[in-house]
Design an enzyme around this catalytic site. Structure first.
Site, PDB file in Angstrom:
ATOM      1  N   HIS A   3       4.600   5.498  -4.566  1.00 44.86           N
ATOM      2  CA  HIS A   3       5.548   5.391  -3.923  1.00 44.86           C
ATOM      3  C   HIS A   3       6.782   6.458  -4.342  1.00 44.86           C
ATOM      4  O   HIS A   3       7.440   6.882  -3.567  1.00 44.86           O
ATOM      5  CB  HIS A   3       6.104   4.214  -4.515  1.00 44.86           C
ATOM      6  CG  HIS A   3       5.445   2.802  -4.060  1.00 44.86           C
ATOM      7  ND1 HIS A   3       5.104   1.740  -4.910  1.00 44.86           N
ATOM      8  CD2 HIS A   3       4.715   2.488  -2.817  1.00 44.86           C
ATOM      9  CE1 HIS A   3       4.485   0.940  -4.164  1.00 44.86           C
ATOM     10  NE2 HIS A   3       4.089   1.271  -3.129  1.00 44.86           N
ATOM     11  N   LYS A  12       7.169 -16.886  -3.040  1.00 44.53           N
ATOM     12  CA  LYS A  12       6.220 -16.246  -3.488  1.00 44.53           C
ATOM     13  C   LYS A  12       6.554 -15.473  -4.904  1.00 44.53           C
ATOM     14  O   LYS A  12       7.489 -14.672  -4.757  1.00 44.53           O
ATOM     15  CB  LYS A  12       5.569 -15.273  -2.688  1.00 44.53           C
ATOM     16  CG  LYS A  12       4.124 -15.589  -2.411  1.00 44.53           C
ATOM     17  CD  LYS A  12       3.582 -14.712  -1.206  1.00 44.53           C
ATOM     18  CE  LYS A  12       3.199 -13.410  -1.510  1.00 44.53           C
ATOM     19  NZ  LYS A  12       2.812 -12.265  -0.672  1.00 44.53           N
ATOM     20  N   ARG A  31      -2.388   6.102   3.268  1.00 44.99           N
ATOM     21  CA  ARG A  31      -3.345   6.675   2.312  1.00 44.99           C
ATOM     22  C   ARG A  31      -4.777   6.590   2.997  1.00 44.99           C
ATOM     23  O   ARG A  31      -5.573   7.567   2.820  1.00 44.99           O
ATOM     24  CB  ARG A  31      -3.606   5.713   1.237  1.00 44.99           C
ATOM     25  CG  ARG A  31      -2.645   5.911   0.178  1.00 44.99           C
ATOM     26  CD  ARG A  31      -2.584   4.600  -0.681  1.00 44.99           C
ATOM     27  NE  ARG A  31      -2.131   3.410   0.196  1.00 44.99           N
ATOM     28  CZ  ARG A  31      -1.772   2.031  -0.411  1.00 44.99           C
ATOM     29  NH1 ARG A  31      -1.795   2.113  -1.680  1.00 44.99           N
ATOM     30  NH2 ARG A  31      -1.311   1.301   0.355  1.00 44.99           N
ATOM     31  N   SER A  56      -0.322  -0.429  -5.878  1.00 35.88           N
ATOM     32  CA  SER A  56       0.263  -1.654  -6.554  1.00 35.88           C
ATOM     33  C   SER A  56      -1.034  -2.630  -6.861  1.00 35.88           C
ATOM     34  O   SER A  56      -0.911  -2.981  -8.178  1.00 35.88           O
ATOM     35  CB  SER A  56       1.327  -2.367  -5.967  1.00 35.88           C
ATOM     36  OG  SER A  56       2.380  -1.442  -5.691  1.00 35.88           O
TER      37      SER A  56
HETATM   38  P1  ADP Z   1       3.643  -3.270   1.463  1.00 36.45           P
HETATM   39  O1  ADP Z   1       3.459  -4.623   0.885  1.00 36.45           O
HETATM   40  O2  ADP Z   1       4.891  -3.369   2.554  1.00 36.45           O
HETATM   41  O3  ADP Z   1       2.447  -2.785   1.976  1.00 36.45           O
HETATM   42  P2  ADP Z   1       3.794  -1.456  -0.888  1.00 36.45           P
HETATM   43  O4  ADP Z   1       4.736  -1.719  -1.910  1.00 36.45           O
HETATM   44  O5  ADP Z   1       2.373  -1.843  -1.071  1.00 36.45           O
HETATM   45  O6  ADP Z   1       4.407  -2.618   0.132  1.00 36.45           O
HETATM   46  O7  ADP Z   1       3.876  -0.366  -0.091  1.00 36.45           O
HETATM   47  C1  ADP Z   1       5.019   0.315   0.518  1.00 36.45           C
HETATM   48  C2  ADP Z   1       4.654   1.472   1.470  1.00 36.45           C
HETATM   49  O8  ADP Z   1       4.247   2.366   0.669  1.00 36.45           O
HETATM   50  C3  ADP Z   1       3.648   1.275   2.529  1.00 36.45           C
HETATM   51  O9  ADP Z   1       3.883   2.136   3.579  1.00 36.45           O
HETATM   52  C4  ADP Z   1       2.331   1.861   1.579  1.00 36.45           C
HETATM   53  O10 ADP Z   1       1.411   2.201   2.565  1.00 36.45           O
HETATM   54  C5  ADP Z   1       3.004   2.739   1.043  1.00 36.45           C
HETATM   55  N1  ADP Z   1       2.161   3.390  -0.115  1.00 36.45           N
HETATM   56  C6  ADP Z   1       1.751   2.512  -1.148  1.00 36.45           C
HETATM   57  N2  ADP Z   1       1.277   3.442  -2.219  1.00 36.45           N
HETATM   58  C7  ADP Z   1       1.133   4.510  -1.692  1.00 36.45           C
HETATM   59  C8  ADP Z   1       0.542   5.681  -2.124  1.00 36.45           C
HETATM   60  N3  ADP Z   1      -0.055   5.954  -3.238  1.00 36.45           N
HETATM   61  N4  ADP Z   1       0.774   6.851  -1.480  1.00 36.45           N
HETATM   62  C9  ADP Z   1       1.406   6.913   0.033  1.00 36.45           C
HETATM   63  N5  ADP Z   1       2.045   5.644   0.383  1.00 36.45           N
HETATM   64  C10 ADP Z   1       1.824   4.893  -0.512  1.00 36.45           C
END
Ligand code: ADP
Length: 154
Positions: free
Chosen positions: A17, A41, A90, A127
């Site tokens: 992120h 949640k 990704r 995450s």
């Molecule tokens: P959500 O539940 O909305 O998917 P996340 O917190 O999992 O929220 O992810 C937020 C954004 O960051 C999403 O667009 C996800 O694809 C992107 N993202 C998560 N991890 C990575 C990473 N390692 N590299 C690039 N983008 C990422």
């Protein structure tokens, strides 16, 4: 002033992120990291802990803000005067999901989504992977841009 909202769960906020935020800072005057949550949640980290952890990463930066919100991301964008949504992809699974999301958001609001392709160095970071490793007592410090122990025990 070009403002973008980076919405997500950020449970927790990872180095992947952070890589997206740091790259977006080169394109936008302001990046608002927006933690979307559902009151019913409970996540791994509370929304307050997530806000604290992200703020500790960007302490003192004027162009990065962290907020939490419920409801539609496009409504938050309007409130904040943001014309863009930032997301990261990704792999092809992420891509298919993000394409639909971007399409819907543009159709209902005109707001464009700017999608960043994950840096290969971070493309395995998620995450959910961090939560799974933690659950099995693995050290996840290398995947997090902040001190997890400090944020959890505040
Ligand atoms: P959500 O539940 O909305 O998917 P996340 O917190 O999992 O929220 O992810 C937020 C954004 O960051 C999403 O667009 C996800 O694809 C992107 N993202 C998560 N991890 C990575 C990473 N390692 N590299 C690039 N983008 C990422």
């Amino acid at each position: 002033m070009k403002t973008a909202v980076f919405p997500g769960s950020f449970d927790p906020f990872t180095t992947g992120h952070k890589n997206i935020v740091d790259r977006a800072r080169g394109l936008f005057d302001k990046v608002i990291i927006a933690i979307g949550y559902n009151e019913h949640k409970h996540g791994f980290m509370s929304v307050e802990q997530r806000l604290d952890s992200i703020r500790s990463v960007y302490d003192g930066a004027e162009d990065v803000e962290a907020v939490s919100y419920t409801g539609l991301t496009v409504d938050l964008c309007r409130q904040k005067g943001a014309g863009f949504i930032i997301r990261g992809v990704r792999n092809t699974t992420d891509f298919d999901y993000e394409r639909t999301l971007a399409d819907v958001n543009r159709k209902i609001s005109g707001i464009e989504t700017v999608v960043f392709i994950a840096d290969p160095e971070y493309s395995i970071v998620s995450s959910s992977m961090v939560r799974e490793l933690m659950h099995n007592d693995y050290d996840v410090a290398r995947f997090l841009p902040f001190d997890l122990e400090k944020c959890l025990h505040k």
